[in-house]
Design a protein around this motif. Structure first.
Motif, PDB file in Angstrom:
ATOM      1  N   PHE A  21       0.817  -1.216   0.000  1.00  9.01           N
ATOM      2  CA  PHE A  21       0.000   0.000   0.000  1.00  9.01           C
ATOM      3  C   PHE A  21       0.853   1.270   0.000  1.00  9.01           C
ATOM      4  CE2 PHE A  21       0.240   0.071   4.715  1.00  9.01           C
ATOM      5  CZ  PHE A  21       0.298   1.430   4.967  1.00  9.01           C
ATOM      6  N   GLU A  22       2.162   1.140   0.319  1.00  5.61           N
ATOM      7  CA  GLU A  22       3.052   2.310   0.344  1.00  5.61           C
ATOM      8  C   GLU A  22       3.549   2.717  -1.044  1.00  5.61           C
ATOM      9  OE1 GLU A  22       5.796   2.505   4.049  1.00  5.61           O
ATOM     10  OE2 GLU A  22       5.828   0.441   3.346  1.00  5.61           O
ATOM     11  N   ILE A  23       3.509   1.791  -2.000  1.00  4.96           N
ATOM     12  CA  ILE A  23       4.102   2.103  -3.302  1.00  4.96           C
ATOM     13  C   ILE A  23       3.073   2.746  -4.231  1.00  4.96           C
ATOM     14  CG2 ILE A  23       5.845   0.289  -3.061  1.00  4.96           C
ATOM     15  CD1 ILE A  23       4.332  -1.403  -5.063  1.00  4.96           C
ATOM     16  N   ALA A  24       3.549   3.513  -5.182  1.00 10.05           N
ATOM     17  CA  ALA A  24       2.668   4.258  -6.086  1.00 10.05           C
ATOM     18  C   ALA A  24       1.980   3.327  -7.079  1.00 10.05           C
ATOM     19  CB  ALA A  24       3.481   5.302  -6.837  1.00 10.05           C
ATOM     20  N   GLN A  25       0.772   3.710  -7.471  1.00  8.52           N
ATOM     21  CA  GLN A  25       0.060   2.972  -8.503  1.00  8.52           C
ATOM     22  C   GLN A  25       0.901   3.000  -9.779  1.00  8.52           C
ATOM     23  OE1 GLN A  25      -3.997   4.136  -8.964  1.00  8.52           O
ATOM     24  NE2 GLN A  25      -4.310   2.888 -10.782  1.00  8.52           N
ATOM     25  N   LYS A  60      -2.272 -11.641 -16.233  1.00 10.14           N
ATOM     26  CA  LYS A  60      -3.408 -11.942 -15.357  1.00 10.14           C
ATOM     27  C   LYS A  60      -3.427 -10.953 -14.193  1.00 10.14           C
ATOM     28  CE  LYS A  60      -3.865 -16.906 -16.132  1.00 10.14           C
ATOM     29  NZ  LYS A  60      -3.746 -18.232 -15.517  1.00 10.14           N
ATOM     30  N   THR A  61      -4.644 -10.627 -13.740  1.00  8.76           N
ATOM     31  CA  THR A  61      -4.806  -9.731 -12.591  1.00  8.76           C
ATOM     32  C   THR A  61      -4.974 -10.555 -11.321  1.00  8.76           C
ATOM     33  OG1 THR A  61      -5.826  -8.039 -13.981  1.00  8.76           O
ATOM     34  CG2 THR A  61      -6.226  -7.890 -11.605  1.00  8.76           C
ATOM     35  N   TYR A  62      -4.244 -10.169 -10.300  1.00 14.26           N
ATOM     36  CA  TYR A  62      -4.319 -10.829  -8.994  1.00 14.26           C
ATOM     37  C   TYR A  62      -4.681  -9.787  -7.945  1.00 14.26           C
ATOM     38  CZ  TYR A  62      -1.929 -14.764 -11.186  1.00 14.26           C
ATOM     39  OH  TYR A  62      -1.592 -15.811 -12.000  1.00 14.26           O
ATOM     40  N   LEU A  63      -5.356 -10.223  -6.905  1.00 12.99           N
ATOM     41  CA  LEU A  63      -5.700  -9.331  -5.799  1.00 12.99           C
ATOM     42  C   LEU A  63      -4.723  -9.555  -4.656  1.00 12.99           C
ATOM     43  CD1 LEU A  63      -9.598  -9.652  -5.758  1.00 12.99           C
ATOM     44  CD2 LEU A  63      -8.214  -7.825  -6.745  1.00 12.99           C
ATOM     45  N   PHE A  64      -4.101  -8.477  -4.197  1.00 11.39           N
ATOM     46  CA  PHE A  64      -3.134  -8.539  -3.108  1.00 11.39           C
ATOM     47  C   PHE A  64      -3.715  -7.904  -1.851  1.00 11.39           C
ATOM     48  CE2 PHE A  64      -0.267  -9.539  -6.439  1.00 11.39           C
ATOM     49  CZ  PHE A  64       0.907 -10.019  -5.876  1.00 11.39           C
ATOM     50  N   ASN A  65      -3.427  -8.504  -0.716  1.00  9.39           N
ATOM     51  CA  ASN A  65      -3.728  -7.879   0.558  1.00  9.39           C
ATOM     52  C   ASN A  65      -2.935  -6.580   0.624  1.00  9.39           C
ATOM     53  OD1 ASN A  65      -3.338  -7.196   3.421  1.00  9.39           O
ATOM     54  ND2 ASN A  65      -4.340  -9.147   3.815  1.00  9.39           N
ATOM     55  N   GLN A  66      -3.501  -5.531   1.195  1.00  7.58           N
ATOM     56  CA  GLN A  66      -2.811  -4.239   1.265  1.00  7.58           C
ATOM     57  C   GLN A  66      -1.526  -4.295   2.079  1.00  7.58           C
ATOM     58  OE1 GLN A  66      -5.184  -0.682   1.978  1.00  7.58           O
ATOM     59  NE2 GLN A  66      -7.034  -1.890   1.620  1.00  7.58           N
ATOM     60  N   ASN A  67      -1.381  -5.330   2.907  1.00  9.65           N
ATOM     61  CA  ASN A  67      -0.192  -5.465   3.745  1.00  9.65           C
ATOM     62  C   ASN A  67       0.840  -6.417   3.164  1.00  9.65           C
ATOM     63  OD1 ASN A  67      -1.009  -3.730   5.785  1.00  9.65           O
ATOM     64  ND2 ASN A  67      -2.344  -5.295   6.618  1.00  9.65           N
ATOM     65  N   ALA A  68       0.657  -6.885   1.965  1.00 10.15           N
ATOM     66  CA  ALA A  68       1.625  -7.806   1.363  1.00 10.15           C
ATOM     67  C   ALA A  68       2.992  -7.135   1.305  1.00 10.15           C
ATOM     68  CB  ALA A  68       1.179  -8.223  -0.024  1.00 10.15           C
ATOM     69  N   GLU A  69       4.017  -7.879   1.695  1.00 10.20           N
ATOM     70  CA  GLU A  69       5.384  -7.349   1.630  1.00 10.20           C
ATOM     71  C   GLU A  69       5.975  -7.711   0.285  1.00 10.20           C
ATOM     72  OE1 GLU A  69       7.936  -7.910   5.005  1.00 10.20           O
ATOM     73  OE2 GLU A  69       6.232  -7.914   6.375  1.00 10.20           O
ATOM     74  N   VAL A  70       6.378  -6.693  -0.467  1.00 14.52           N
ATOM     75  CA  VAL A  70       6.875  -6.884  -1.827  1.00 14.52           C
ATOM     76  C   VAL A  70       8.232  -6.212  -1.977  1.00 14.52           C
ATOM     77  CG1 VAL A  70       4.518  -7.007  -2.722  1.00 14.52           C
ATOM     78  CG2 VAL A  70       5.724  -4.812  -2.733  1.00 14.52           C
ATOM     79  N   LEU A  71       8.914  -6.572  -3.043  1.00 17.64           N
ATOM     80  CA  LEU A  71      10.226  -5.977  -3.335  1.00 17.64           C
ATOM     81  C   LEU A  71      10.071  -5.043  -4.522  1.00 17.64           C
ATOM     82  CD1 LEU A  71      13.102  -6.191  -2.258  1.00 17.64           C
ATOM     83  CD2 LEU A  71      13.527  -7.979  -3.924  1.00 17.64           C
ATOM     84  N   LEU A  72      10.257  -3.771  -4.295  1.00 13.15           N
ATOM     85  CA  LEU A  72      10.094  -2.756  -5.336  1.00 13.15           C
ATOM     86  C   LEU A  72      11.181  -2.921  -6.396  1.00 13.15           C
ATOM     87  CD1 LEU A  72       8.212  -0.362  -5.944  1.00 13.15           C
ATOM     88  CD2 LEU A  72       9.812   1.092  -4.695  1.00 13.15           C
ATOM     89  N   VAL A  73      10.785  -2.910  -7.675  1.00 13.95           N
ATOM     90  CA  VAL A  73      11.746  -2.996  -8.774  1.00 13.95           C
ATOM     91  C   VAL A  73      12.282  -1.596  -9.006  1.00 13.95           C
ATOM     92  CG1 VAL A  73      12.061  -3.480 -11.229  1.00 13.95           C
ATOM     93  CG2 VAL A  73      10.605  -4.964  -9.832  1.00 13.95           C
ATOM     94  N   GLN A  74      13.589  -1.437  -8.933  1.00 11.57           N
ATOM     95  CA  GLN A  74      14.208  -0.102  -9.060  1.00 11.57           C
ATOM     96  C   GLN A  74      14.399   0.280 -10.512  1.00 11.57           C
ATOM     97  OE1 GLN A  74      14.479   1.774  -6.484  1.00 11.57           O
ATOM     98  NE2 GLN A  74      14.082   0.220  -4.972  1.00 11.57           N
TER      99      GLN A  74
END
Length: 196
Positions: free
Chosen positions: A148-152, A182-196
């Protein structure tokens, strides 16, 4: 309490946890990080109860998860056959957790979020976006970001796949997996690795 368990929780919580475990003895196994859960309570085939907790949690997440799982055990002992996160569990969790809500155990800035969560605790602390975000601030080794912290429109990786963040629904975020489209639904708290 095992010596190793005391290294995972805040120092000022050790005696309170020890008191609970003396009243409700249960084996606690510390395991490697699991993607889908922080901890669990189960009755094994031999009929004995066991709690497992991820070793990757910070001390505040670990303590909260530990008390969450002990509440399952106390609920199981008193009320067999009730819903896992029903009213009986909620009441046991609130009762067990209340003595820990003090600034000598949790940082002052976490206490309002914990108190709010405990008004009506859910099956997962992850369902409380603000509490999850606040707890994550105390994890020093993580290079992940909460989605939820990263930009759309941002690209991120999750489980070795790359996604693009889309629209936010009420509780989930639509994300498109780049290769399959494909579109997937993520929990807003999912921890992801931002691609730089």
């Amino acid at each position: 309490m095992s010596e190793s368990l005391s290294t995972y929780i805040p120092k000022n919580s050790i005696q309170l946890v020890l008191n609970i475990l003396l009243e409700h003895p249960i084996p606690i196994k510390i395991v490697n990080k699991r993607a889908t859960k922080h901890g669990d309570f189960k009755i094994m085939k031999n009929g004995k109860a066991q709690i497992t907790i991820n070793n990757s949690l910070n001390e505040y997440q670990f303590l909260l998860t530990l008390i969450h799982e002990i509440a399952h055990f106390t609920t199981f002992k008193k009320h067999k056959g009730v819903k896992p996160h029903g009213i009986e569990w909620k009441q046991n969790f609130q009762h067990l957790m209340l003595p820990f809500l003090q600034p000598s155990i949790f940082p002052q800035q976490l206490l309002p979020y914990l108190a709010n969560y405990l008004k009506n605790p859910k099956a997962s602390t992850g369902s409380d976006v603000q509490l999850t975000y606040q707890l994550k601030q105390y994890s020093s080794t993580s290079n992940t970001t909460i989605i939820f912290e990263i930009a759309q429109g941002s690209l991120f990786t999750y489980n070795n796949k790359t996604y693009k963040k889309g629209n936010t629904r009420r509780t989930r975020i639509e994300c498109v997996e780049i290769n399959s489209k494909k579109t997937y639904l993520f929990n807003q708290n999912a921890e992801v690795l931002l691609v730089q």
